[in-house]
Scaffold this motif. Structure first.
Motif, PDB file in Angstrom:
ATOM      1  N   CYS A  53       1.275  -1.091  -0.309  1.00  0.00           N
ATOM      2  CA  CYS A  53       0.238   0.356   0.070  1.00  0.00           C
ATOM      3  C   CYS A  53       0.947   1.502  -0.332  1.00  0.00           C
ATOM      4  CB  CYS A  53      -1.412   0.173   1.154  1.00  0.00           C
ATOM      5  SG  CYS A  53      -2.205  -1.493   0.973  1.00  0.00           S
ATOM      6  N   GLY A  54       2.110   0.893   0.557  1.00  0.00           N
ATOM      7  CA  GLY A  54       3.320   2.386  -0.036  1.00  0.00           C
ATOM      8  C   GLY A  54       2.916   3.107   1.854  1.00  0.00           C
ATOM      9  N   ARG A  55       4.196   3.773   1.256  1.00  0.00           N
ATOM     10  CA  ARG A  55       4.606   4.860   2.572  1.00  0.00           C
ATOM     11  C   ARG A  55       3.321   5.123   2.715  1.00  0.00           C
ATOM     12  NH1 ARG A  55       9.092   6.490   5.764  1.00  0.00           N
ATOM     13  NH2 ARG A  55       8.531   8.457   5.948  1.00  0.00           N
ATOM     14  N   GLY A  57       0.330   4.462   3.714  1.00  0.00           N
ATOM     15  CA  GLY A  57      -0.743   3.978   2.800  1.00  0.00           C
ATOM     16  C   GLY A  57      -1.979   3.753   3.664  1.00  0.00           C
ATOM     17  N   GLY A  59      -5.359   0.444   3.298  1.00  0.00           N
ATOM     18  CA  GLY A  59      -6.094  -0.492   2.276  1.00  0.00           C
ATOM     19  C   GLY A  59      -7.266  -1.686   3.113  1.00  0.00           C
ATOM     20  N   THR A  76      -1.287   2.301   8.748  1.00  0.00           N
ATOM     21  CA  THR A  76      -0.109   2.904   8.681  1.00  0.00           C
ATOM     22  C   THR A  76      -0.144   2.242  10.075  1.00  0.00           C
ATOM     23  OG1 THR A  76      -0.159   4.372   6.683  1.00  0.00           O
ATOM     24  CG2 THR A  76       1.940   4.553   8.785  1.00  0.00           C
ATOM     25  N   GLU A  81       5.914   2.839   5.946  1.00  0.00           N
ATOM     26  CA  GLU A  81       6.043   1.741   5.304  1.00  0.00           C
ATOM     27  C   GLU A  81       5.430   0.241   5.623  1.00  0.00           C
ATOM     28  OE1 GLU A  81       9.107   0.768   6.740  1.00  0.00           O
ATOM     29  OE2 GLU A  81       9.019   2.345   5.588  1.00  0.00           O
ATOM     30  N   CYS A 104      -5.849  -2.248  -1.598  1.00  0.00           N
ATOM     31  CA  CYS A 104      -4.602  -0.394  -1.343  1.00  0.00           C
ATOM     32  C   CYS A 104      -5.656   0.178  -1.930  1.00  0.00           C
ATOM     33  CB  CYS A 104      -3.120  -0.986  -1.761  1.00  0.00           C
ATOM     34  SG  CYS A 104      -2.104  -2.324  -0.726  1.00  0.00           S
ATOM     35  N   LYS A 105      -5.213   1.112  -1.484  1.00  0.00           N
ATOM     36  CA  LYS A 105      -5.960   2.293  -2.242  1.00  0.00           C
ATOM     37  C   LYS A 105      -4.915   3.516  -3.115  1.00  0.00           C
ATOM     38  CE  LYS A 105      -9.144   4.004   1.250  1.00  0.00           C
ATOM     39  NZ  LYS A 105     -10.671   2.576   1.762  1.00  0.00           N
ATOM     40  N   ASN A 106      -4.174   2.123  -3.007  1.00  0.00           N
ATOM     41  CA  ASN A 106      -3.299   3.338  -4.033  1.00  0.00           C
ATOM     42  C   ASN A 106      -3.652   1.945  -5.885  1.00  0.00           C
ATOM     43  OD1 ASN A 106      -2.098   0.550  -3.508  1.00  0.00           O
ATOM     44  ND2 ASN A 106       0.366   1.754  -3.233  1.00  0.00           N
ATOM     45  N   GLY A 107      -4.334   1.219  -5.556  1.00  0.00           N
ATOM     46  CA  GLY A 107      -4.640   0.089  -6.260  1.00  0.00           C
ATOM     47  C   GLY A 107      -4.092  -1.361  -6.595  1.00  0.00           C
ATOM     48  N   ARG A 108      -3.279  -1.235  -5.450  1.00  0.00           N
ATOM     49  CA  ARG A 108      -1.694  -2.607  -5.817  1.00  0.00           C
ATOM     50  C   ARG A 108      -3.279  -3.761  -4.627  1.00  0.00           C
ATOM     51  NH1 ARG A 108       3.456  -0.868  -5.139  1.00  0.00           N
ATOM     52  NH2 ARG A 108       4.533  -2.416  -5.577  1.00  0.00           N
TER      53      ARG A 108
END
Length: 184
Positions: A53-55, A57, A59, A76, A81, A104-108
């Motif tokens: 989900c990244g830094r 992030g 989900g 988080t 991260e 994840c919110k970032n699409g991953r």
């Protein structure tokens, strides 16, 4: 004839490099989801975490395969991260291996496996009148480690591709020298 050999060697080299990278392509876009503990009894609480989900992030997890919640939040954790979430395995869960997923919110996306064993995580207190009661023995199964840590990584795949490319270039050089009449 010489051109055909060179093209054949080049084609074989490209095919070898492509096959070396096939596991990375076959893995798709799913990233690793850490499930802790990896093996539980029904009624236990499970913690999942991922870097997908990244830094900073967030989900949404899905544990519906094991009969758990179809939606639980990952936020988080201590490390910015890594996102972390928890869910409880239902007491009615049957033994087996279940896939747990995170969007994840970032699409991953990330996936991991949870193994449910027989029994119940909530066990009755041992009887103090029983002389046969013994303290637990042996190591604790935490779910850390496993087959995924011994697999080929990106560095190993890149090294293998480099070796195959070097072999192809060396073979091409050798064939060209041989065809031109130079002796090695």
């Amino acid at each position: 004839m010489r051109t055909a050999r060179v093209f054949t060697g080049t084609a074989l080299s490209i095919a070898a490099v492509a096959l070396a990278g096939a596991p990375a392509v076959a893995a798709g876009t799913f990233e690793k989801l850490e499930v802790s503990p990896g093996s539980v009894q029904p009624g236990a609480t499970v913690t999942v975490s991922t870097t997908a989900c990244g830094r900073d992030g967030a989900g949404t997890g899905d544990a519906s395969a094991v009969g758990g919640p179809a939606s639980f939040q990952l936020k988080t954790g201590t490390h910015k991260e890594v996102v972390v979430g928890q869910f409880k395995v239902p007491t009615s869960a049957k033994p087996g291996t279940y896939g747990i997923g995170v969007n994840c919110k970032n699409g991953r996306e990330a996936t991991g496996d949870l193994v449910v064993t027989k029994g119940s995580a909530v066990s009755p207190a041992p009887s103090t009148s029983s002389p046969a009661a013994k303290p637990p023995q042996g190591g604790m199964k935490t779910g850390v480690g496993g087959a995924s840590e011994s697999g080929s990584g990106t560095a190993e795949i890149a090294a293998g591709a480099a070796v195959l490319t070097a072999a192809a270039l060396g073979g091409t050089w050798y064939l060209r020298r041989r065809e031109s009449g130079d002796r090695v």
